[in-house]
Design an enzyme around this catalytic site. Structure first.
Site, PDB file in Angstrom:
ATOM      1  N   LYS B  94       0.827  -1.219   0.000  1.00  0.00           N
ATOM      2  CA  LYS B  94       0.000   0.000   0.000  1.00  0.00           C
ATOM      3  C   LYS B  94       0.857   1.264   0.000  1.00  0.00           C
ATOM      4  O   LYS B  94       0.576   2.216   0.712  1.00  0.00           O
ATOM      5  CB  LYS B  94      -0.979  -0.038   1.180  1.00  0.00           C
ATOM      6  N   ARG B  95       1.877   1.289  -0.848  1.00  0.00           N
ATOM      7  CA  ARG B  95       2.764   2.440  -0.901  1.00  0.00           C
ATOM      8  C   ARG B  95       2.164   3.569  -1.705  1.00  0.00           C
ATOM      9  O   ARG B  95       1.279   3.354  -2.557  1.00  0.00           O
ATOM     10  CB  ARG B  95       4.116   2.032  -1.515  1.00  0.00           C
TER      11      ARG B  95
END
Lengths: 266, 266
Positions: B94-95
Site C-alpha cells: 500500500k505504498r
C-alpha cells in the site's frame, strides 16, 4: 508532542532535516565504508544537530537496499537516541492499512525502530489507523495536501462541504486528534492551501515538505501557516544533506526561517 | 498480467493466499527454527501451491521484525522463484509517495524483493506513482474501495461525479492503465460497491480481500464482480495459513470459488 515543543524552544528552530540518504548520491568516501547510509547519517547529524528540531528519514531510501538499509536506519535511530535524545524523530513512511496490519506497522516504526512520529495516509479512514492514533506517547502525522505537482487529482475533488483534503483536515481536527497527538502534512508548494488549512486547524502543528528542490518558498509558507508557538515543521533534505557543508546549510535555513518569524526567545 | 492469466488458466483457480505470517500466530515448531517466518512460508507454499494463482505477503508482518523479517520475506521470494516461478506474486505494501521516493519503493519491491505486483495508495495521484505505473513488466494494484469497516470515511464522499472511490476507479481505467498493467482493490465486504466497480471497469482484474475473517461472502463477490475470464483474485490469509491442514483449506476454498463460477477448462 511535548518533546517536539521543548526541542523547538530549546534550539529556537523549526527546521527538520530529511535524512533521505539515497545511496547513489552519497559522497564516495561513505560508499567505501561497511555501513554507508549509517556513516553518512552520523556525519549529517554531527554537523546539523544544533540547528534542528527534528530529523525525518524517508524509509523508501533504506528499503531500496533491503535488509541492509533497514539495519542502517535502525543504527541511525540508535545513534540519535544515544547522542541527541531530545531531538524529535519522524518516520516518513506514509503507511495506511487495515487495523490488524496497521498494528504491525506501528510496532515496526514506534517500537522496533523507535521513532517519535510517523506519516500516515488517511485514505482508509480513522478506524484503520487506530493502532497508530491510540498511541498517546507517539505522534500521527496525517497526509492532507501533499507537495507533489499532481497532488490535486483526488485531494482537490469538491464534496458537498469543501474539497477532499479539507474534509480530511476537518475530520482530523474534530475527531481523530482526541489525544492531542495528531499533525497534518501540508506542502509548502501550495501556500494558499496552507493558509486555508491553518483556518481549519488553528493550533495544530503541520509538517511542511516541499521547500527548495520542489519549489516552495519559506517566506510564503511562514506567512501562510505559522502560529504563535511556531506551528510548522519545515522540512529540507537534498538542499542540506547533499551540500558540501551541511552544517552551514542547516544554519542558514534555520536563520532564514526565523527571519520571517521571530520565535519566542530568539 | 500475462503471467497471472496463464497461471489462472493453468491451475484453474482465482485463489490468492495471503502470506500474513504474523510471528505470534505461528505454530511453535517454526518458532524454534533459525528463520521462523521463512520456514513457515515454505511449508504453506509446499502445501497450497497446486490450488493458487497468486501469493500475497503483507510486508507489515515482516517489517515488525525489522531487518530479520525483511530478510525472510526475501528468502520466501527466492524460494517461490526457484520452485514455482509461474505463480503470480503480489507485495501488499500500500505504498504511495512523491515521485522521487516512489522510485525507491519500486526498486525495493520489484527489483530487490522481486515481486510481480504491488498494492498502491492513490491519494497522491498518478503523477506521484509514475515510477510504478511506468513499469510495463510489473502490475500496479490501486486501492479503490477497501475492505475495512471504516473505509467509507473519505472513500464514500460524494463529488460532482460519483463518490471518491468511483472517481479513482474511473481515472485508473481511463488514464492510469495506458499499458494494461493496472488492477483495483475492492473489498469483498462491500458487494454492492464491487458490482458498481465492475460497471466502471468492465474488463479490469480486481484484487478482492475481505472474505472469511472480515466477513465477506465468496458467493456475493463472484456474483458481483466475476467476468468471463475470471476477473477477480480472491484473497484469503488467516483462514488458510493458520489452519492445521492449509492444503485442504486452500483446495476447499478454490472449489467453493469455482462452484460459483466454472472457469474455462474446469
Amino acid at each position: 508532542m511535548k518533546k517536539l515543543l521543548n526541542r523547538v524552544r530549546k534550539c529556537n528552530s523549526l527546521l527538520c532535516v530529511g535524512l533521505d540518504s539515497e545511496t547513489s548520491k552519497l559522497p564516495k568516501k561513505f560508499l567505501k565504508t561497511k555501513h554507508p547510509q549509517y556513516e553518512f547519517n552520523k556525519w549529517i547529524i554531527d554537523e546539523t544537530n544544533k540547528f534542528v528540531c527534528a530529523y525525518k528519514p524517508n524509509v523508501a531510501f533504506y528499503e531500496s537496499r533491503g535488509d541492509r538499509g533497514i539495519r542502517e536506519l535502525k543504527m541511525t535511530m540508535e545513534y540519535l537516541k544515544r547522542q541527541h535524545n531530545n531531538i524529535f524523530t519522524i518516520c516518513d513512511a506514509k503507511r495506511g492499512d487495515v487495523g490488524n496490519t496497521s498494528q504491525n506497522y506501528a510496532e515496526a516504526i514506534f517500537d522496533w525502530l523507535g521513532f517519535d512520529a510517523v506519516t500516515l495516509n488517511p485514505y482508509l479512514g480513522a478506524e484503520a489507523l487506530e493502532p497508530f492514533l491510540n498511541r498517546k506517547d507517539k505522534v500521527s502525522i496525517i497526509l492532507c495536501r501533499t507537495s507533489n505537482p499532481g497532488a490535486g487529482e483526488f485531494q482537490d475533488l469538491r464534496t458537498s462541504r469543501g474539497k477532499v483534503w479539507e474534509r480530511i483536515a476537518w475530520n482530523v481536527v474534530t475527531s481523530w486528534d482526541k489525544d492531542g497527538n495528531c499533525m497534518l502534512v501540508i506542502g509548502a508548494t501550495y501556500p494558499k492551501e496552507l493558509k486555508r488549512a491553518r483556518a481549519i486547524a488553528k493550533n495544530m502543528w503541520f509538517l511542511v515538505p516541499g521547500i527548495g528542490a520542489q519549489g516552495g518558498s519559506i517566506k510564503e509558507a511562514m506567512k501562510a501557516g505559522a502560529t504563535k508557538e511556531g506551528g510548522l515543521i519545515i522540512n529540507s533534505a537534498r538542499n542540506i544533506i547533499f551540500e558540501k557543508t551541511p552544517g552551514d546549510a542547516a544554519r542558514r535555513l534555520k536563520e532564514e526561517i526565523n527571519s520571517f518569524y521571530p520565535l519566542p526567545g530568539s
